[in-house]
Design a protein around this motif. Structure first.
Motif, PDB file in Angstrom:
ATOM      1  N   GLU A 101       1.149   3.606 -15.594  1.00  0.00           N
ATOM      2  CA  GLU A 101       0.563   2.557 -14.779  1.00  0.00           C
ATOM      3  C   GLU A 101       1.396   1.294 -14.966  1.00  0.00           C
ATOM      4  O   GLU A 101       1.524   0.783 -16.079  1.00  0.00           O
ATOM      5  CB  GLU A 101      -0.894   2.304 -15.184  1.00  0.00           C
ATOM      6  CG  GLU A 101      -1.802   3.464 -14.876  1.00  0.00           C
ATOM      7  CD  GLU A 101      -3.259   3.177 -15.207  1.00  0.00           C
ATOM      8  OE1 GLU A 101      -3.587   2.024 -15.564  1.00  0.00           O
ATOM      9  OE2 GLU A 101      -4.061   4.111 -15.107  1.00  0.00           O
ATOM     10  N   CYS A 104       1.812  -5.226 -11.718  1.00  0.00           N
ATOM     11  CA  CYS A 104       2.732  -6.083 -10.971  1.00  0.00           C
ATOM     12  C   CYS A 104       2.346  -7.542 -11.155  1.00  0.00           C
ATOM     13  O   CYS A 104       1.214  -7.872 -11.528  1.00  0.00           O
ATOM     14  CB  CYS A 104       2.690  -5.714  -9.486  1.00  0.00           C
ATOM     15  SG  CYS A 104       3.130  -3.981  -9.207  1.00  0.00           S
ATOM     16  N   ASN A 106       1.758  -9.775  -8.994  1.00  0.00           N
ATOM     17  CA  ASN A 106       0.709 -10.237  -8.084  1.00  0.00           C
ATOM     18  C   ASN A 106      -0.660  -9.609  -8.365  1.00  0.00           C
ATOM     19  O   ASN A 106      -1.598  -9.806  -7.605  1.00  0.00           O
ATOM     20  CB  ASN A 106       1.110  -9.984  -6.629  1.00  0.00           C
ATOM     21  CG  ASN A 106       1.257  -8.514  -6.297  1.00  0.00           C
ATOM     22  OD1 ASN A 106       1.144  -7.652  -7.163  1.00  0.00           O
ATOM     23  ND2 ASN A 106       1.540  -8.227  -5.039  1.00  0.00           N
ATOM     24  N   GLY A 107      -0.782  -8.828  -9.440  1.00  0.00           N
ATOM     25  CA  GLY A 107      -2.065  -8.250  -9.817  1.00  0.00           C
ATOM     26  C   GLY A 107      -2.290  -6.817  -9.365  1.00  0.00           C
ATOM     27  O   GLY A 107      -3.248  -6.183  -9.787  1.00  0.00           O
ATOM     28  N   SER A 108      -1.449  -6.281  -8.502  1.00  0.00           N
ATOM     29  CA  SER A 108      -1.625  -4.888  -8.078  1.00  0.00           C
ATOM     30  C   SER A 108      -1.049  -3.950  -9.145  1.00  0.00           C
ATOM     31  O   SER A 108      -0.368  -4.376 -10.068  1.00  0.00           O
ATOM     32  CB  SER A 108      -0.954  -4.648  -6.719  1.00  0.00           C
ATOM     33  OG  SER A 108       0.432  -4.800  -6.840  1.00  0.00           O
ATOM     34  N   THR A 109      -1.351  -2.662  -8.996  1.00  0.00           N
ATOM     35  CA  THR A 109      -0.903  -1.668  -9.972  1.00  0.00           C
ATOM     36  C   THR A 109      -0.298  -0.477  -9.256  1.00  0.00           C
ATOM     37  O   THR A 109      -0.866   0.029  -8.291  1.00  0.00           O
ATOM     38  CB  THR A 109      -2.093  -1.184 -10.826  1.00  0.00           C
ATOM     39  OG1 THR A 109      -2.688  -2.313 -11.468  1.00  0.00           O
ATOM     40  CG2 THR A 109      -1.656  -0.201 -11.888  1.00  0.00           C
ATOM     41  N   MET A 110       0.862  -0.026  -9.733  1.00  0.00           N
ATOM     42  CA  MET A 110       1.482   1.208  -9.243  1.00  0.00           C
ATOM     43  C   MET A 110       1.229   2.294 -10.281  1.00  0.00           C
ATOM     44  O   MET A 110       1.291   2.035 -11.483  1.00  0.00           O
ATOM     45  CB  MET A 110       2.991   1.038  -9.064  1.00  0.00           C
ATOM     46  CG  MET A 110       3.390   0.035  -8.025  1.00  0.00           C
ATOM     47  SD  MET A 110       5.174   0.056  -7.660  1.00  0.00           S
ATOM     48  CE  MET A 110       5.911  -0.221  -9.247  1.00  0.00           C
ATOM     49  N   HIS A 136       1.195   2.868  -4.238  1.00  0.00           N
ATOM     50  CA  HIS A 136       0.999   1.431  -4.005  1.00  0.00           C
ATOM     51  C   HIS A 136       2.266   0.595  -4.194  1.00  0.00           C
ATOM     52  O   HIS A 136       2.207  -0.529  -4.669  1.00  0.00           O
ATOM     53  CB  HIS A 136      -0.119   0.878  -4.907  1.00  0.00           C
ATOM     54  CG  HIS A 136      -1.391   1.627  -4.803  1.00  0.00           C
ATOM     55  ND1 HIS A 136      -2.135   1.679  -3.646  1.00  0.00           N
ATOM     56  CD2 HIS A 136      -2.054   2.381  -5.716  1.00  0.00           C
ATOM     57  CE1 HIS A 136      -3.200   2.423  -3.859  1.00  0.00           C
ATOM     58  NE2 HIS A 136      -3.181   2.867  -5.098  1.00  0.00           N
ATOM     59  N   GLY A 139       2.348  -2.820  -2.152  1.00  0.00           N
ATOM     60  CA  GLY A 139       1.551  -3.947  -2.618  1.00  0.00           C
ATOM     61  C   GLY A 139       2.091  -4.625  -3.860  1.00  0.00           C
ATOM     62  O   GLY A 139       1.547  -5.620  -4.313  1.00  0.00           O
ATOM     63  N   CYS A 140       3.171  -4.106  -4.434  1.00  0.00           N
ATOM     64  CA  CYS A 140       3.717  -4.652  -5.673  1.00  0.00           C
ATOM     65  C   CYS A 140       4.895  -5.568  -5.355  1.00  0.00           C
ATOM     66  O   CYS A 140       5.882  -5.136  -4.755  1.00  0.00           O
ATOM     67  CB  CYS A 140       4.159  -3.519  -6.593  1.00  0.00           C
ATOM     68  SG  CYS A 140       4.779  -4.087  -8.187  1.00  0.00           S
ATOM     69  N   ASP A 141       4.801  -6.821  -5.799  1.00  0.00           N
ATOM     70  CA  ASP A 141       5.911  -7.735  -5.564  1.00  0.00           C
ATOM     71  C   ASP A 141       6.989  -7.578  -6.635  1.00  0.00           C
ATOM     72  O   ASP A 141       8.149  -7.367  -6.337  1.00  0.00           O
ATOM     73  CB  ASP A 141       5.417  -9.183  -5.489  1.00  0.00           C
ATOM     74  CG  ASP A 141       4.684  -9.625  -6.743  1.00  0.00           C
ATOM     75  OD1 ASP A 141       4.388  -8.772  -7.600  1.00  0.00           O
ATOM     76  OD2 ASP A 141       4.405 -10.830  -6.863  1.00  0.00           O
TER      77      ASP A 141
END
Length: 156
Positions: A101, A104, A106-110, A136, A139-141
């Motif tokens: 996991e 990122c 920006n708070g998202s997770t891949m 995802h 959504g990850c910067d």
């Protein structure tokens, strides 16, 4: 001279025990407290490790029977993420699978999954988790850090 007119004799010297009894008793009490404290700490540590084992083990470390493994993943890049699969116990061949996991900025997770095998007697190896193995990605910067989760080890 004494009041009766007789000279006073030499004062008898105290025995070793009479001189040092307080140190002996104090040292015995301190030793008993240290012993109890040490066993309390060992019991507390064993309870914590037992709880961690019940909840799936320590992150990134898993053991099954005599075979044990650890996975350490590097920094994500354009070619994916290289993960080092290391033997931490046993000598037989095994297969390890895990999820990575990546949080990122920006708070998202891949999340990506991978498996790797280690032959008998070998210390470990490297497994590349390709970029397209992660969910995802849009959504990850910027990938910040990763955590290995759900590590399983199977004997082969």
């Amino acid at each position: 001279m004494t009041p009766q007119g007789q000279p006073m004799g030499p004062v008898p010297e105290k025995s070793w025990f009479q001189k040092y009894w307080m140190w002996l008793v104090g040292g015995g009490c301190a030793a008993a407290m240290l012993c109890c404290g040490l066993f309390s700490l060992l019991g507390f540590g064993a309870a914590l490790l037992g709880e961690a084992a019940e909840q799936g083990g320590l992150p990134g470390v898993k053991a099954l029977g005599a075979e044990a493994a650890r996975v350490d993943c590097g920094v994500p890049g354009p070619g994916g993420v290289d993960c080092e699969l290391k033997r931490t116990g046993g000598t037989g061949s095994f297969k390890a699978c895990w999820d990575l996991e990546i949080a990122c900025a920006n708070g998202s997770t891949m999340v990506g999954s991978a498996c790797g095998s280690v032959p008998a007697g070998q210390p470990g190896g490297t497994v590349n988790m390709p970029t397209d193995a992660f969910s995802h990605q849009d959504g990850c910067d910027t990938p910040a850090n990763g955590v290995v989760k759900h590590l399983t080890v199977e004997r082969q």
